[in-house]
Design a protein around this motif. Structure first.
Motif, PDB file in Angstrom:
ATOM      1  N   THR A 156       0.828  -1.202   0.000  1.00 49.11           N
ATOM      2  CA  THR A 156       0.000   0.000   0.000  1.00 49.11           C
ATOM      3  C   THR A 156       0.860   1.249   0.000  1.00 49.11           C
ATOM      4  N   ASP A 157       1.938   1.249   0.815  1.00 48.77           N
ATOM      5  CA  ASP A 157       2.840   2.396   0.859  1.00 48.77           C
ATOM      6  C   ASP A 157       3.471   2.643  -0.499  1.00 48.77           C
ATOM      7  N   THR A 158       3.819   1.568  -1.202  1.00 54.72           N
ATOM      8  CA  THR A 158       4.402   1.704  -2.545  1.00 54.72           C
ATOM      9  C   THR A 158       3.417   2.363  -3.492  1.00 54.72           C
ATOM     10  N   PHE A 159       2.190   1.877  -3.499  1.00 52.57           N
ATOM     11  CA  PHE A 159       1.177   2.459  -4.376  1.00 52.57           C
ATOM     12  C   PHE A 159       0.926   3.924  -4.026  1.00 52.57           C
ATOM     13  N   ASP A 160       0.879   4.242  -2.735  1.00 50.00           N
ATOM     14  CA  ASP A 160       0.661   5.628  -2.324  1.00 50.00           C
ATOM     15  C   ASP A 160       1.776   6.525  -2.850  1.00 50.00           C
ATOM     16  N   SER A 161       3.009   6.070  -2.763  1.00 49.63           N
ATOM     17  CA  SER A 161       4.146   6.838  -3.270  1.00 49.63           C
ATOM     18  C   SER A 161       4.056   7.005  -4.781  1.00 49.63           C
ATOM     19  N   GLN A 162       3.661   5.958  -5.475  1.00 55.27           N
ATOM     20  CA  GLN A 162       3.534   6.025  -6.926  1.00 55.27           C
ATOM     21  C   GLN A 162       2.429   7.000  -7.335  1.00 55.27           C
ATOM     22  N   LYS A 163       1.339   6.991  -6.611  1.00 50.82           N
ATOM     23  CA  LYS A 163       0.250   7.916  -6.909  1.00 50.82           C
ATOM     24  C   LYS A 163       0.710   9.368  -6.768  1.00 50.82           C
ATOM     25  N   VAL A 164       1.467   9.639  -5.699  1.00 50.37           N
ATOM     26  CA  VAL A 164       1.971  10.994  -5.490  1.00 50.37           C
ATOM     27  C   VAL A 164       2.904  11.393  -6.625  1.00 50.37           C
ATOM     28  N   ARG A 165       3.807  10.516  -7.026  1.00 51.50           N
ATOM     29  CA  ARG A 165       4.739  10.814  -8.118  1.00 51.50           C
ATOM     30  C   ARG A 165       4.002  11.115  -9.414  1.00 51.50           C
ATOM     31  N   ALA A 166       3.011  10.307  -9.724  1.00 45.83           N
ATOM     32  CA  ALA A 166       2.264  10.512 -10.967  1.00 45.83           C
ATOM     33  C   ALA A 166       1.497  11.829 -10.918  1.00 45.83           C
ATOM     34  N   ALA A 167       0.779  12.075  -9.826  1.00 48.51           N
ATOM     35  CA  ALA A 167      -0.013  13.307  -9.719  1.00 48.51           C
ATOM     36  C   ALA A 167       0.883  14.536  -9.767  1.00 48.51           C
ATOM     37  N   ASP A 168       2.062  14.474  -9.112  1.00 53.65           N
ATOM     38  CA  ASP A 168       3.001  15.599  -9.141  1.00 53.65           C
ATOM     39  C   ASP A 168       3.501  15.852 -10.560  1.00 53.65           C
ATOM     40  N   TRP A 169       3.740  14.782 -11.300  1.00 53.98           N
ATOM     41  CA  TRP A 169       4.212  14.948 -12.678  1.00 53.98           C
ATOM     42  C   TRP A 169       3.158  15.637 -13.537  1.00 53.98           C
ATOM     43  N   PHE A 170       1.911  15.208 -13.424  1.00 55.85           N
ATOM     44  CA  PHE A 170       0.855  15.832 -14.222  1.00 55.85           C
ATOM     45  C   PHE A 170       0.724  17.317 -13.876  1.00 55.85           C
ATOM     46  N   ARG A 171       0.881  17.654 -12.607  1.00 61.64           N
ATOM     47  CA  ARG A 171       0.817  19.060 -12.209  1.00 61.64           C
ATOM     48  C   ARG A 171       2.003  19.841 -12.796  1.00 61.64           C
ATOM     49  N   ASP A 172       3.197  19.257 -12.757  1.00 65.79           N
ATOM     50  CA  ASP A 172       4.369  19.930 -13.330  1.00 65.79           C
ATOM     51  C   ASP A 172       4.189  20.170 -14.822  1.00 65.79           C
ATOM     52  N   LEU A 173       3.669  19.169 -15.529  1.00 66.29           N
ATOM     53  CA  LEU A 173       3.442  19.327 -16.965  1.00 66.29           C
ATOM     54  C   LEU A 173       2.411  20.416 -17.220  1.00 66.29           C
ATOM     55  N   ARG A 174       1.372  20.443 -16.426  1.00 68.98           N
ATOM     56  CA  ARG A 174       0.368  21.490 -16.533  1.00 68.98           C
ATOM     57  C   ARG A 174       1.005  22.863 -16.392  1.00 68.98           C
ATOM     58  N   ASN A 175       1.866  23.041 -15.408  1.00 70.97           N
ATOM     59  CA  ASN A 175       2.512  24.337 -15.175  1.00 70.97           C
ATOM     60  C   ASN A 175       3.377  24.753 -16.358  1.00 70.97           C
ATOM     61  N   GLN A 176       4.105  23.802 -16.936  1.00 67.44           N
ATOM     62  CA  GLN A 176       4.950  24.104 -18.096  1.00 67.44           C
ATOM     63  C   GLN A 176       4.115  24.563 -19.288  1.00 67.44           C
ATOM     64  N   ILE A 177       3.016  23.868 -19.535  1.00 67.43           N
ATOM     65  CA  ILE A 177       2.179  24.184 -20.694  1.00 67.43           C
ATOM     66  C   ILE A 177       1.471  25.525 -20.512  1.00 67.43           C
ATOM     67  N   VAL A 178       0.923  25.776 -19.340  1.00 64.35           N
ATOM     68  CA  VAL A 178       0.249  27.050 -19.076  1.00 64.35           C
ATOM     69  C   VAL A 178       1.222  28.210 -19.278  1.00 64.35           C
ATOM     70  N   ALA A 179       2.443  28.071 -18.764  1.00 65.37           N
ATOM     71  CA  ALA A 179       3.443  29.137 -18.928  1.00 65.37           C
ATOM     72  C   ALA A 179       3.792  29.338 -20.403  1.00 65.37           C
TER      73      ALA A 179
END
Length: 297
Positions: free
Chosen positions: A2-25
């Motif tokens: 469960t801890d592994t999946f939780d960490s993976q979810k955070v990594r994926a969600a953070d990446w999508f947010r970073d990509l969003r920020n790059q595109i908006v800029a």
């Protein structure tokens, strides 16, 4: 686990947010730098950002995201860049449960889910500048996880060199993950973004994948990230080149008719639209992809 999946979810969600920020800029930079050609004297557009919320039937938090929409800019007539992370019980609303869970292994016994991703659609002021769609996402259940996404170009006035550039950038970003990937994902996009009742594609294609799970989560995330990384170098040069061209009334008419095809596809066939509405996500965010104006003949 469960801890592994939780960490993976955070990594994926953070990446999508970073990509969003790059595109908006990058898109706001396009607006600010548009200094010649049609609408160069207009005020540059900026994104209006709205927080979206999803709640369960009992009123508890079930995630949400950011809806970022620019309307009436110099370059973009309407563009949305949305991110969301939602979770809960898939299809908890009784009337939608069967449709939402259909085809997902194990959901009959344990319908919990988690999903995160970015979705982008751009409709342009200049008919010579192509519309575009891009998304990447991760989906998790207690029984399985997978990634999906891609991008496809939707010009109303096609320039073969623009199409070639868009596809070349997709291929360059996919080749490090295997020589078979680009032709396979290109063919998938050609099949997926086809409008059966019109007997034609909605654009000039791109790449697309869904339900992607090799069993190697890190490798699958890396592939999904490179699909996202391909977007700006594939698309920005086309807009920079076409935004300065003059257009005619006939060009604008062709654009509006082509947007009708786009609206038909998204409302009738698009899997993401159906999933978003079936699972109770913010309808305005789900339908952000629709053009501001369209025409049917």
């Amino acid at each position: 686990m469960t801890d592994t999946f939780d960490s993976q979810k955070v990594r994926a969600a953070d990446w999508f947010r970073d990509l969003r920020n790059q595109i908006v800029a990058a898109f706001e930079d396009l607006e600010a730098s548009h200094s010649e050609g049609p609408l160069a004297d207009a005020d540059p557009g900026t994104f209006e950002v709205t927080e979206t919320k999803r709640t369960s039937d009992d009123g508890s938090d079930a995630g949400g995201g950011l809806m970022s929409v620019m309307r009436g800019g110099r370059v973009f007539e309407k563009v949305g860049v949305n991110i969301s992370t939602v979770y809960g019980t898939l299809g908890e609303r009784a009337q939608n449960a069967m449709a939402a869970r259909k085809g997902i292994p194990g959901m009959k016994d344990d319908p919990r889910f988690w999903a995160s991703g970015i979705s982008l659609v751009a409709h342009m002021q200049n008919p010579h500048a192509p519309a575009v769609h891009m998304n990447t996402r991760m989906f998790w259940t207690p029984h399985a996880w997978w990634f999906g996404g891609g991008s496809d170009l939707n010009p109303c006035i096609e320039y073969p060199e623009d199409t070639a550039h868009f596809h070349d950038q997709q291929k360059a970003h996919l080749d490090p993950h295997g020589a078979d990937l680009y032709p396979r994902l290109k063919e998938w996009a050609d099949e997926y973004f086809y409008i059966p009742h019109r007997h034609r594609a909605r654009g000039v294609g791109g790449i697309f994948m869904d339900d992607h799970c090799t069993g190697d989560w890190d490798a699958d995330l890396a592939l999904t990230q490179d699909i996202g990384r391909a977007f700006l170098p594939a698309y920005l040069p086309l807009v920079e080149k076409r935004r300065v061209q003059d257009w005619s009334e006939a060009d604008k008419d062709a654009q509006l008719v082509h947007r009708g095809l786009y609206a038909e596809y998204n409302l009738v066939y698009d899997r993401g639209t159906k999933f978003g509405l079936e699972t109770g996500h913010d309808a305005n965010a789900v339908l952000m992809s629709l053009p501001p104006l369209a025409k049917w003949i």
